[in-house]
Design a protein around this motif. Sequence first.
Motif, PDB file in Angstrom:
ATOM      1  N   ALA A 135       0.843  -1.201   0.000  1.00 34.93           N
ATOM      2  CA  ALA A 135       0.000   0.000   0.000  1.00 34.93           C
ATOM      3  C   ALA A 135       0.881   1.255   0.000  1.00 34.93           C
ATOM      4  CB  ALA A 135      -0.939  -0.008   1.200  1.00 34.93           C
ATOM      5  N   HIS A 136       1.943   1.220   0.784  1.00 32.10           N
ATOM      6  CA  HIS A 136       2.920   2.314   0.822  1.00 32.10           C
ATOM      7  C   HIS A 136       3.486   2.563  -0.579  1.00 32.10           C
ATOM      8  CE1 HIS A 136       6.616   4.493   2.172  1.00 32.10           C
ATOM      9  NE2 HIS A 136       7.164   3.813   1.179  1.00 32.10           N
ATOM     10  N   LYS A 137       3.849   1.489  -1.247  1.00 30.60           N
ATOM     11  CA  LYS A 137       4.429   1.561  -2.599  1.00 30.60           C
ATOM     12  C   LYS A 137       3.441   2.233  -3.574  1.00 30.60           C
ATOM     13  CE  LYS A 137       6.555  -1.763  -5.840  1.00 30.60           C
ATOM     14  NZ  LYS A 137       7.944  -2.216  -5.595  1.00 30.60           N
ATOM     15  N   CYS A 138       2.180   1.808  -3.522  1.00 34.13           N
ATOM     16  CA  CYS A 138       1.169   2.387  -4.424  1.00 34.13           C
ATOM     17  C   CYS A 138       0.957   3.864  -4.108  1.00 34.13           C
ATOM     18  CB  CYS A 138      -0.156   1.649  -4.292  1.00 34.13           C
ATOM     19  SG  CYS A 138      -0.080  -0.072  -4.818  1.00 34.13           S
ATOM     20  N   ALA A 139       0.833   4.162  -2.811  1.00 33.13           N
ATOM     21  CA  ALA A 139       0.521   5.534  -2.404  1.00 33.13           C
ATOM     22  C   ALA A 139       1.667   6.480  -2.754  1.00 33.13           C
ATOM     23  CB  ALA A 139       0.208   5.590  -0.903  1.00 33.13           C
ATOM     24  N   THR A 140       2.901   6.061  -2.493  1.00 36.31           N
ATOM     25  CA  THR A 140       4.025   6.954  -2.787  1.00 36.31           C
ATOM     26  C   THR A 140       4.222   7.116  -4.296  1.00 36.31           C
ATOM     27  OG1 THR A 140       5.552   5.104  -2.458  1.00 36.31           O
ATOM     28  CG2 THR A 140       5.262   6.604  -0.611  1.00 36.31           C
ATOM     29  N   ALA A 141       3.660   6.200  -5.098  1.00 42.39           N
ATOM     30  CA  ALA A 141       3.708   6.375  -6.557  1.00 42.39           C
ATOM     31  C   ALA A 141       2.561   7.266  -7.032  1.00 42.39           C
ATOM     32  CB  ALA A 141       3.640   5.016  -7.249  1.00 42.39           C
ATOM     33  N   GLY A 142       1.752   7.770  -6.100  1.00 42.66           N
ATOM     34  CA  GLY A 142       0.716   8.732  -6.458  1.00 42.66           C
ATOM     35  C   GLY A 142      -0.680   8.157  -6.619  1.00 42.66           C
ATOM     36  N   LEU A 143      -0.838   6.862  -6.405  1.00 46.28           N
ATOM     37  CA  LEU A 143      -2.178   6.280  -6.520  1.00 46.28           C
ATOM     38  C   LEU A 143      -2.961   6.500  -5.229  1.00 46.28           C
ATOM     39  CD1 LEU A 143      -1.395   2.774  -8.106  1.00 46.28           C
ATOM     40  CD2 LEU A 143      -2.280   4.817  -9.267  1.00 46.28           C
TER      41      LEU A 143
ATOM     42  N   GLU B  80      11.598  -4.058  -1.913  1.00 45.79           N
ATOM     43  CA  GLU B  80      11.927  -5.454  -2.203  1.00 45.79           C
ATOM     44  C   GLU B  80      10.786  -6.208  -2.889  1.00 45.79           C
ATOM     45  OE1 GLU B  80      13.681  -7.618   1.096  1.00 45.79           O
ATOM     46  OE2 GLU B  80      14.384  -5.734   1.964  1.00 45.79           O
ATOM     47  N   LEU B  81       9.587  -5.616  -2.877  1.00 46.12           N
ATOM     48  CA  LEU B  81       8.431  -6.274  -3.500  1.00 46.12           C
ATOM     49  C   LEU B  81       8.471  -6.078  -5.004  1.00 46.12           C
ATOM     50  CD1 LEU B  81       5.416  -5.312  -1.182  1.00 46.12           C
ATOM     51  CD2 LEU B  81       6.419  -7.577  -1.468  1.00 46.12           C
ATOM     52  N   ASP B  82       8.731  -7.139  -5.726  1.00 46.54           N
ATOM     53  CA  ASP B  82       8.786  -7.045  -7.178  1.00 46.54           C
ATOM     54  C   ASP B  82       7.367  -7.233  -7.742  1.00 46.54           C
ATOM     55  OD1 ASP B  82       9.625  -6.923  -9.731  1.00 46.54           O
ATOM     56  OD2 ASP B  82      10.422  -8.974  -9.801  1.00 46.54           O
ATOM     57  N   VAL B  83       6.502  -6.283  -7.364  1.00 48.92           N
ATOM     58  CA  VAL B  83       5.099  -6.340  -7.775  1.00 48.92           C
ATOM     59  C   VAL B  83       4.784  -4.994  -8.411  1.00 48.92           C
ATOM     60  CG1 VAL B  83       2.720  -6.608  -6.990  1.00 48.92           C
ATOM     61  CG2 VAL B  83       4.565  -7.775  -5.770  1.00 48.92           C
ATOM     62  N   SER B  84       4.179  -5.009  -9.626  1.00 50.88           N
ATOM     63  CA  SER B  84       3.850  -3.742 -10.266  1.00 50.88           C
ATOM     64  C   SER B  84       2.754  -3.047  -9.478  1.00 50.88           C
ATOM     65  CB  SER B  84       3.390  -3.984 -11.696  1.00 50.88           C
ATOM     66  OG  SER B  84       2.176  -4.694 -11.669  1.00 50.88           O
ATOM     67  N   ILE B  85       2.693  -1.710  -9.628  1.00 54.87           N
ATOM     68  CA  ILE B  85       1.670  -1.005  -8.838  1.00 54.87           C
ATOM     69  C   ILE B  85       0.403  -0.747  -9.675  1.00 54.87           C
ATOM     70  CG2 ILE B  85       3.211   0.142  -7.223  1.00 54.87           C
ATOM     71  CD1 ILE B  85       2.853   2.637  -9.109  1.00 54.87           C
TER      72      ILE B  85
END
Lengths: 316, 316
Positions: free
Chosen positions: B23-31, B311-316
């Motif tokens: 969720a952090h990854k998605c949010a910091t990418a602007g989603l 480290e999560l190799d998951v697309s956002i």
Amino acid sequence: MQRFVFFGGKGGVGKTTISSAYAHKCATAGLDTLLVSTDPAHSTADVFDQRFDDDPQRVDGYDSLWVMEIDPEREVSEHLMEVKRALGDQVSPSIVNEIDRQVELAHQTPGAHEAALFDRFIEVMRDSEEYDRVVFDTSPTGGTLRLLSLPQYLEGWIDRLLSKREKSVDLYEKAAIGDMEPRRSAVGDPIIARLRERKENFEFAGETLRERSQFFLVLNPDELSLRETERAIESYDERDLPVGGLVMNRLTPEPDPEEDGRGARFLRQRVETEREHLQRVEREFTPPLVAAIETRIAEVRGELLAEVAEELDVSI
Amino acid sequence: MQRFVFFGGKGGVGKTTISSAYAHKCATAGLDTLLVSTDPAHSTADVFDQRFDDDPQRVDGYDSLWVMEIDPEREVSEHLMEVKRALGDQVSPSIVNEIDRQVELAHQTPGAHEAALFDRFIEVMRDSEEYDRVVFDTSPTGGTLRLLSLPQYLEGWIDRLLSKREKSVDLYEKAAIGDMEPRRSAVGDPIIARLRERKENFEFAGETLRERSQFFLVLNPDELSLRETERAIESYDERDLPVGGLVMNRLTPEPDPEEDGRGARFLRQRVETEREHLQRVEREFTPPLVAAIETRIAEVRGELLAEVAEELDVSI
């Protein structure tokens, strides 16, 4: 100690190891001991380096230790066949297919494993009078506790069914409707006989669990395991089942005093956190802590099994 | 990536950490991202050092991250009240007590938590159109998978009930038995309306899960976790639910090369065993391994959360 000893706890906490160690302890003290394993991974085979099955087999190197492994999958399918056969004898051929479908559906539900396993446990408890001690490494599915409350739940339910069935047989007799013969009295009725048998079975189980059994809970030194154990203790208490003690398993070993570095820091931090959990268990949980066992580098078997057995502060 | 992302796996494997990192990854990418937590320990509160509840709340320090925490216990009791109320409106007063008893009994069964939670999930999926991404740290009870198959099971069942109900309304109309009024047509019938609503709800859920969702499974490097994950993958496959990848969590850190002693030996042995498990996952499991994450000494929050997200190799 009671004749029947159960080691409960969530999957992965090490119930098979602990119950094997306890069975070892009883057997080496000269008691005829049966270890009943229900772990689908068959890890008693690893512990004793020997293959087991559904029939108790003497363990090599022991005079008075036997092991049987119950396969829950097989129990479910045998249970399914048995229920279908019993119902098939009792209903009219026209609805056999519909009933078969219903019974199959019921056996796919999450409770089916536990129900089938519990039936098997009752059988074992009935047929194991030649052993001084019977040790169960309870099923790792977590549904075991629910199972143990089945007798209380089912007794009332079966009683109601029984009284309905008796009324309907009574009506049939008075009316002699259609081609039904009046010989369908409550005495010879196969459905009532089966219900009575089930009820008697569950009564036996309830009594045996409350009066001739002792329960130990195995846990690990982490938040989740403590929380689950707390809940488990409550459920046992609610059902008047005697929790004899708690076994803390998988404690992280301390590094040597002179060790220093990334690894040692990691371990010391762990040991510290786990110690807090251990203290909370001693302080806040009602059943006594009967062992605190460190994780071994090697798999627990042979010599190590005797070592772990030594650490169990549980009477035989 | 799909709008709805689920992180499944057994209790204790670290689903809350991993889904918070994602969720952090998605949010910091602007989603615009909503994290839905169902962990009864409320650990998202620990991760973000902030209290949350049933309503989405923006996380301090983020522009586009919201968290809501669903309490399964509360959902069950609200669900219970709602079912009682709905039934109370529809049945004759003389059997309301008996129905209340039955409904209460049903809510004590192991499936009640999952059923109530699933209803809530459907609501969230319906009402979250303003978010680009909705991330679920699925319930740690292990019953989640069963829930996901509810739509298929229930559709057939509701259809059969619906047709029976329609027949009985039809009969009532033709016969106008007793004081029943013929206005009880299928169109205005409250029971049929409710069944249709439930069915439509589950159809929506089934479609959304199959076509607009992605599932990741979190596991730990031990035998039990691998076995459970294998079984989970099968269940997802059977239900045509897309498993996007596996996240291996809680790998033991290696000691520094120069470390030597009891602690270092213990860790190296562990790392070796875990490496074998990791290799088995890469070799034998169909979904790709999208991350292999080492246990941190400190709790995963703040800076560490960003590190794990990396480290999560998951697309956002």
